[in-house]
Write a protein that holds these residues in place. Sequence first.
Motif, PDB file in Angstrom:
ATOM      1  N   VAL A 337      -4.286 -14.705   8.191  1.00  0.00           N
ATOM      2  CA  VAL A 337      -5.711 -14.408   8.372  1.00  0.00           C
ATOM      3  C   VAL A 337      -6.072 -14.449   9.854  1.00  0.00           C
ATOM      4  CG1 VAL A 337      -8.044 -15.265   7.924  1.00  0.00           C
ATOM      5  CG2 VAL A 337      -6.363 -15.191   6.067  1.00  0.00           C
ATOM      6  N   GLN A 338      -5.576 -15.438  10.548  1.00  0.00           N
ATOM      7  CA  GLN A 338      -5.835 -15.540  11.988  1.00  0.00           C
ATOM      8  C   GLN A 338      -5.268 -14.335  12.730  1.00  0.00           C
ATOM      9  OE1 GLN A 338      -4.198 -19.105  13.701  1.00  0.00           O
ATOM     10  NE2 GLN A 338      -4.831 -18.572  15.787  1.00  0.00           N
ATOM     11  N   TYR A 339      -4.089 -13.875  12.312  1.00  0.00           N
ATOM     12  CA  TYR A 339      -3.464 -12.708  12.932  1.00  0.00           C
ATOM     13  C   TYR A 339      -4.326 -11.461  12.759  1.00  0.00           C
ATOM     14  CZ  TYR A 339      -0.031  -8.947  13.596  1.00  0.00           C
ATOM     15  OH  TYR A 339       0.630  -7.806  14.010  1.00  0.00           O
ATOM     16  N   LEU A 340      -4.846 -11.224  11.550  1.00  0.00           N
ATOM     17  CA  LEU A 340      -5.689 -10.055  11.313  1.00  0.00           C
ATOM     18  C   LEU A 340      -7.001 -10.128  12.093  1.00  0.00           C
ATOM     19  CD1 LEU A 340      -5.247  -9.486   7.460  1.00  0.00           C
ATOM     20  CD2 LEU A 340      -4.255  -8.156   9.331  1.00  0.00           C
ATOM     21  N   GLN A 341      -7.541 -11.312  12.211  1.00  0.00           N
ATOM     22  CA  GLN A 341      -8.804 -11.453  12.932  1.00  0.00           C
ATOM     23  C   GLN A 341      -8.618 -11.254  14.429  1.00  0.00           C
ATOM     24  OE1 GLN A 341      -9.967 -15.375  11.515  1.00  0.00           O
ATOM     25  NE2 GLN A 341     -11.506 -14.487  10.115  1.00  0.00           N
ATOM     26  N   GLN A 342      -7.519 -11.778  14.980  1.00  0.00           N
ATOM     27  CA  GLN A 342      -7.326 -11.685  16.421  1.00  0.00           C
ATOM     28  C   GLN A 342      -6.865 -10.292  16.846  1.00  0.00           C
ATOM     29  OE1 GLN A 342      -4.716 -14.770  17.794  1.00  0.00           O
ATOM     30  NE2 GLN A 342      -6.134 -16.425  17.275  1.00  0.00           N
ATOM     31  N   ARG A 343      -5.959  -9.702  16.084  1.00  0.00           N
ATOM     32  CA  ARG A 343      -5.388  -8.419  16.523  1.00  0.00           C
ATOM     33  C   ARG A 343      -6.219  -7.230  16.054  1.00  0.00           C
ATOM     34  NH1 ARG A 343       0.961  -6.514  16.320  1.00  0.00           N
ATOM     35  NH2 ARG A 343       0.622  -4.571  17.444  1.00  0.00           N
ATOM     36  N   TYR A 344      -6.744  -7.275  14.820  1.00  0.00           N
ATOM     37  CA  TYR A 344      -7.444  -6.109  14.271  1.00  0.00           C
ATOM     38  C   TYR A 344      -8.948  -6.328  14.116  1.00  0.00           C
ATOM     39  CZ  TYR A 344      -2.774  -4.375  13.257  1.00  0.00           C
ATOM     40  OH  TYR A 344      -1.483  -3.942  13.373  1.00  0.00           O
ATOM     41  N   LYS A 345      -9.413  -7.503  14.488  1.00  0.00           N
ATOM     42  CA  LYS A 345     -10.855  -7.792  14.483  1.00  0.00           C
ATOM     43  C   LYS A 345     -11.475  -7.628  13.090  1.00  0.00           C
ATOM     44  CE  LYS A 345     -10.314  -8.219  18.900  1.00  0.00           C
ATOM     45  NZ  LYS A 345     -10.150  -9.574  19.472  1.00  0.00           N
ATOM     46  N   LEU A 365       3.306  -5.411   6.289  1.00  0.00           N
ATOM     47  CA  LEU A 365       2.198  -5.167   5.363  1.00  0.00           C
ATOM     48  C   LEU A 365       0.855  -5.448   6.026  1.00  0.00           C
ATOM     49  CD1 LEU A 365       3.540  -6.615   1.974  1.00  0.00           C
ATOM     50  CD2 LEU A 365       3.083  -4.221   2.533  1.00  0.00           C
ATOM     51  N   LEU A 366       0.780  -6.498   6.797  1.00  0.00           N
ATOM     52  CA  LEU A 366      -0.466  -6.801   7.507  1.00  0.00           C
ATOM     53  C   LEU A 366      -0.855  -5.654   8.440  1.00  0.00           C
ATOM     54  CD1 LEU A 366       0.226 -10.540   8.408  1.00  0.00           C
ATOM     55  CD2 LEU A 366      -1.497  -9.718   6.797  1.00  0.00           C
ATOM     56  N   ASP A 367       0.119  -5.140   9.190  1.00  0.00           N
ATOM     57  CA  ASP A 367      -0.179  -4.049  10.128  1.00  0.00           C
ATOM     58  C   ASP A 367      -0.568  -2.775   9.386  1.00  0.00           C
ATOM     59  OD1 ASP A 367       0.393  -5.705  12.264  1.00  0.00           O
ATOM     60  OD2 ASP A 367       2.503  -5.118  12.344  1.00  0.00           O
ATOM     61  N   ARG A 368       0.157  -2.443   8.315  1.00  0.00           N
ATOM     62  CA  ARG A 368      -0.133  -1.200   7.594  1.00  0.00           C
ATOM     63  C   ARG A 368      -1.494  -1.243   6.908  1.00  0.00           C
ATOM     64  NH1 ARG A 368       4.075   0.380   3.079  1.00  0.00           N
ATOM     65  NH2 ARG A 368       2.802  -1.076   1.851  1.00  0.00           N
ATOM     66  N   LEU A 369      -1.791  -2.334   6.229  1.00  0.00           N
ATOM     67  CA  LEU A 369      -3.065  -2.436   5.523  1.00  0.00           C
ATOM     68  C   LEU A 369      -4.240  -2.529   6.488  1.00  0.00           C
ATOM     69  CD1 LEU A 369      -1.958  -4.894   2.695  1.00  0.00           C
ATOM     70  CD2 LEU A 369      -2.333  -2.433   2.509  1.00  0.00           C
ATOM     71  N   ALA A 370      -4.061  -3.255   7.583  1.00  0.00           N
ATOM     72  CA  ALA A 370      -5.148  -3.345   8.563  1.00  0.00           C
ATOM     73  C   ALA A 370      -5.418  -1.989   9.195  1.00  0.00           C
ATOM     74  CB  ALA A 370      -4.788  -4.369   9.637  1.00  0.00           C
ATOM     75  N   ASP A 371      -4.370  -1.202   9.402  1.00  0.00           N
ATOM     76  CA  ASP A 371      -4.565   0.133   9.962  1.00  0.00           C
ATOM     77  C   ASP A 371      -5.340   1.012   8.991  1.00  0.00           C
ATOM     78  OD1 ASP A 371      -3.861   2.165  12.065  1.00  0.00           O
ATOM     79  OD2 ASP A 371      -2.889   3.101  10.333  1.00  0.00           O
ATOM     80  N   GLN A 372      -5.060   0.914   7.705  1.00  0.00           N
ATOM     81  CA  GLN A 372      -5.806   1.687   6.708  1.00  0.00           C
ATOM     82  C   GLN A 372      -7.266   1.251   6.638  1.00  0.00           C
ATOM     83  OE1 GLN A 372      -3.628   1.250   3.062  1.00  0.00           O
ATOM     84  NE2 GLN A 372      -1.945   2.590   3.723  1.00  0.00           N
ATOM     85  N   LEU A 373      -7.497  -0.044   6.721  1.00  0.00           N
ATOM     86  CA  LEU A 373      -8.880  -0.531   6.714  1.00  0.00           C
ATOM     87  C   LEU A 373      -9.635  -0.074   7.951  1.00  0.00           C
ATOM     88  CD1 LEU A 373      -8.301  -4.160   5.367  1.00  0.00           C
ATOM     89  CD2 LEU A 373      -9.424  -2.274   4.156  1.00  0.00           C
ATOM     90  N   HIS A 378     -12.202   2.093   2.001  1.00  0.00           N
ATOM     91  CA  HIS A 378     -12.728   0.939   1.282  1.00  0.00           C
ATOM     92  C   HIS A 378     -11.573   0.071   0.812  1.00  0.00           C
ATOM     93  CE1 HIS A 378     -14.977  -1.400  -1.759  1.00  0.00           C
ATOM     94  NE2 HIS A 378     -16.030  -1.142  -0.975  1.00  0.00           N
ATOM     95  N   TYR A 379     -11.842  -1.229   0.689  1.00  0.00           N
ATOM     96  CA  TYR A 379     -10.764  -2.149   0.321  1.00  0.00           C
ATOM     97  C   TYR A 379     -10.177  -1.818  -1.039  1.00  0.00           C
ATOM     98  CZ  TYR A 379      -8.307  -6.394  -1.029  1.00  0.00           C
ATOM     99  OH  TYR A 379      -7.337  -7.266  -1.467  1.00  0.00           O
ATOM    100  N   SER A 380     -11.012  -1.440  -1.992  1.00  0.00           N
ATOM    101  CA  SER A 380     -10.507  -1.131  -3.339  1.00  0.00           C
ATOM    102  C   SER A 380      -9.535   0.055  -3.297  1.00  0.00           C
ATOM    103  CB  SER A 380     -11.674  -0.821  -4.287  1.00  0.00           C
ATOM    104  OG  SER A 380     -12.436   0.273  -3.819  1.00  0.00           O
ATOM    105  N   GLU A 381      -9.830   1.029  -2.447  1.00  0.00           N
ATOM    106  CA  GLU A 381      -8.917   2.177  -2.324  1.00  0.00           C
ATOM    107  C   GLU A 381      -7.608   1.767  -1.648  1.00  0.00           C
ATOM    108  OE1 GLU A 381      -7.357   5.992  -2.526  1.00  0.00           O
ATOM    109  OE2 GLU A 381      -8.984   5.008  -3.627  1.00  0.00           O
ATOM    110  N   VAL A 382      -7.697   0.927  -0.654  1.00  0.00           N
ATOM    111  CA  VAL A 382      -6.480   0.436   0.009  1.00  0.00           C
ATOM    112  C   VAL A 382      -5.625  -0.348  -0.968  1.00  0.00           C
ATOM    113  CG1 VAL A 382      -5.614  -1.113   1.812  1.00  0.00           C
ATOM    114  CG2 VAL A 382      -7.545   0.410   2.283  1.00  0.00           C
ATOM    115  N   LYS A 383      -6.258  -1.157  -1.816  1.00  0.00           N
ATOM    116  CA  LYS A 383      -5.501  -1.941  -2.799  1.00  0.00           C
ATOM    117  C   LYS A 383      -4.847  -1.026  -3.828  1.00  0.00           C
ATOM    118  CE  LYS A 383      -5.990  -5.627  -6.234  1.00  0.00           C
ATOM    119  NZ  LYS A 383      -6.899  -6.632  -6.855  1.00  0.00           N
ATOM    120  N   ARG A 384      -5.565   0.009  -4.277  1.00  0.00           N
ATOM    121  CA  ARG A 384      -5.004   0.931  -5.266  1.00  0.00           C
ATOM    122  C   ARG A 384      -3.750   1.629  -4.715  1.00  0.00           C
ATOM    123  NH1 ARG A 384      -4.538   5.970  -6.477  1.00  0.00           N
ATOM    124  NH2 ARG A 384      -5.548   6.597  -4.525  1.00  0.00           N
ATOM    125  N   GLN A 385      -3.826   2.098  -3.481  1.00  0.00           N
ATOM    126  CA  GLN A 385      -2.684   2.766  -2.872  1.00  0.00           C
ATOM    127  C   GLN A 385      -1.506   1.799  -2.690  1.00  0.00           C
ATOM    128  OE1 GLN A 385      -3.995   4.601   0.765  1.00  0.00           O
ATOM    129  NE2 GLN A 385      -5.493   5.921  -0.255  1.00  0.00           N
TER     130      GLN A 385
END
Length: 479
Positions: A337-345, A365-373, A378-385
């Motif tokens: 969580v700290q990684y996503l907040q610091q790197r991808y805001k 996975l953190l990098d790929r999902l954060a890039d999609q967000l 929307h989060y629901s679409e990212v989760k579906r994919q």
Amino acid sequence: RRVHGGDPQTFFPNCACPFCKMQRVLSATRRTTPFYSVVTRHHPIHITFGSMGKSTFILRRSITTFSFASETRKEFWEAARKAFEQLANKFGLVFGFVTIDYLYTQYAEEKRKLAIREALETGSRLPPAPPEMIPRRKYVDALKRAFTPDQPSSNCYFLIVGDHGTGKTTLVSTACKELGHGVLYVSVPNDVIDFGKQFGGAIGYHFDKRVSFTEAFRRRLLDIPIQEKPAPDETEPVSSIRRVLPVLKDAARDFAAKHKRAPVCIIDNVDTLAAASPKTLELLQDFANDCTDANIIRFVFITSDNAAFDFLKQRGAWSRAELPPIEIDDLSDSEAVQYLQQRYKLDSEQATKTVSELAGGKFFLLDRLADQLHKQQHYSEVKRQALVVARLEYKSAGLLTEGQVRMFGGRLAKSILSSPTRSISSAQLDRLVPSMEMQENLLTSEVFKLHVSRDVVTFKNRLVQTFAEEGFASGELKD
């Protein structure tokens, strides 16, 4: 014969005929010339007699290089002296080239040793590390202890295991930079044929220097690349590694004598060697075992799967390995969580949902999902994919098709989900899946993972775990 009574060897001292003159010259040469047999063998003088009239004899000398008449002996000895000087000059030229070749070979060898010593002193060029968002001092300190050979437990070689994307290379690079000199790092390329060249380059060994001076001079004149070829009975990278290791051993012995500690050699991505060139990995493991016994080099092998670990474990040189291996795990949920907040805001709620349901602590996975967000999805679409990708992994492993794989895989997945720690021991695995072949099929898939350092089985990542939870709820998975 008519003149001298039929004896061709008889001549008269005062006779003026050509035959007697020649016999007098040859007789004088036999008495005074030690080189007579040599000269006459290589330069025979042929005498032919032919009838021209009734009493005329003609002498013909086919070779007139040397004259053996008494009045030309000085010329003969002068020619012999010149021939001897030419022979001496040729011998001196050959001796000179041999001497130059020897000196050049010694020069090249010393230059090679000096380059390797400098590489040990300065350390290898490490791969660039990304900015450190999350300090993982636990692993860095563990790696430094493994890389520092003067520790009590360092009389062995080490293994570092961890999935792709767990940050192994970054942590190794950080630990090496903090240690400074005496650390060599080389990563096995995807094309293992180039590994010997990369290994030599990492320690400062140049394969294009092992030729003689005359051969190097000839190749430069003809514009032929100066490079060595492997032995005809070996293939790359084995032949190159065999050439490098003895030189590295000598340089490491000098380094250990100077600094009172052995250098460290880190080989990353050895799972590629286990799959494509097991003979090379056997050679390196045996060499690591010998160097560990002599306390001159400490080897560290880094692998991303359990195949290389199992390969090394089956050999006799495994006795010198430090156990258990150092395993680089994923980030904890709080670190992710700290990684996503610091790197991808990302905001706290979005980062927490992404980590807990989809990514866990996997960097890729953190990098790929954060890039999609970040692309305003929307989060629901990212989760579906993401769950579609997880379903493909289950299907590829055979867990969605009727059969024994689905039955045993379902049992394994259900047991892991039922555990508070989301893991089961290897003993439980043996009870759930008695077949060793079936165990290997399941553990080599992208769904389950065996952690060799803790001897437990878990899901490969948080995404396949979430798919298992929803799959059992929907009936798509069965135990």
